[in-house]
Design an enzyme around this catalytic site. Sequence first.
Site, PDB file in Angstrom:
ATOM      1  N   SER A  82      23.860 -39.095 -69.410  1.00  0.00           N
ATOM      2  CA  SER A  82      23.487 -39.521 -70.756  1.00  0.00           C
ATOM      3  C   SER A  82      24.628 -39.303 -71.732  1.00  0.00           C
ATOM      4  O   SER A  82      25.471 -38.412 -71.549  1.00  0.00           O
ATOM      5  CB  SER A  82      22.267 -38.722 -71.225  1.00  0.00           C
ATOM      6  OG  SER A  82      21.980 -38.963 -72.595  1.00  0.00           O
ATOM      7  N   TYR A 131      18.317 -31.082 -73.224  1.00  0.00           N
ATOM      8  CA  TYR A 131      18.360 -32.287 -72.390  1.00  0.00           C
ATOM      9  C   TYR A 131      19.805 -32.649 -72.051  1.00  0.00           C
ATOM     10  O   TYR A 131      20.142 -32.880 -70.883  1.00  0.00           O
ATOM     11  CB  TYR A 131      17.682 -33.448 -73.125  1.00  0.00           C
ATOM     12  CG  TYR A 131      17.907 -34.789 -72.474  1.00  0.00           C
ATOM     13  CD1 TYR A 131      17.184 -35.166 -71.352  1.00  0.00           C
ATOM     14  CD2 TYR A 131      18.849 -35.691 -72.974  1.00  0.00           C
ATOM     15  CE1 TYR A 131      17.392 -36.398 -70.748  1.00  0.00           C
ATOM     16  CE2 TYR A 131      19.066 -36.917 -72.386  1.00  0.00           C
ATOM     17  CZ  TYR A 131      18.330 -37.262 -71.263  1.00  0.00           C
ATOM     18  OH  TYR A 131      18.553 -38.470 -70.668  1.00  0.00           O
TER      19      TYR A 131
END
Length: 275
Positions: free
Chosen positions: A111, A138
């Site tokens: 990501s 995350y």
Amino acid sequence: MRRILITGGAGKVAALLRPRLARPGRLLRLLDVRPADPVEGAGDEEVVVASVDDLEAMTAACKDVDAVVHMGGLAKEDAVENMLQVNAYGTFCVLEGARRAGVRRMILASSNHAVGFEDVTGRTDLPADLPGRPDTMYGWSKVAGEMAGRLYADRFGMDVLCLRIGQWAPTPPGPRGLAAWLSPDDGARLVEACLTVPDPGFRLVWGISRNTRRWCSLAEGEAIGYFPQDDAERFLPQLVAEHGESDLEHDPALRRVGGPWCSIPLGRRSGSAAG
């Protein structure tokens, strides 16, 4: 590639990818904690109901597979215990299960939030191999996954390609998408390039389209045969109508790769529906 395992196979991004990866003689094995819904245009598929943090299930799911596209896990900010279990340990289970089953090609969905605190002011060429600078738990879990991939590439000689994905969606979900959008067609082009490039070793590649206002380099993707064709700029009138004029370079909420994720509370669910 005749048989490809997709973890997170019941998810929204997998639904975009499945029909675009369909080929005669190719089978997609979809693994998720629930069965995947049918998708129009999908090719031959089979379903495995399991969790990515179940090592024995992952090893079995990798049997007779040519490549793994690991997209399973938590896609938003969550409690650190969940990030450790599902994203970090889950990625280990996927890699170790593939190793045990003899799979040589791994594509890991990382990501942009792995480097979310990187300043993008005035940049158009941020390299894909920036050191980790996560904006959330995350993002931290994605750095951990990348480094697990590095370990398995170095120790076991596996081909591991980590995709630092921007916003993979049918349309840009907001002004930040003018820089970070990854169109469904370009997402499939990127994965197909990762599946077919000879002997890539370990790679970090940005998962973005050829956006006019992009911050990130396309060179690493082009080196493996990824040549994106779409541009978020065509959605500019729609985005202005919905969100008003936005200055990507000077808006304090948009001057870092992670955008507003850089200020959300750690260890809680993000209110954003897209990365």
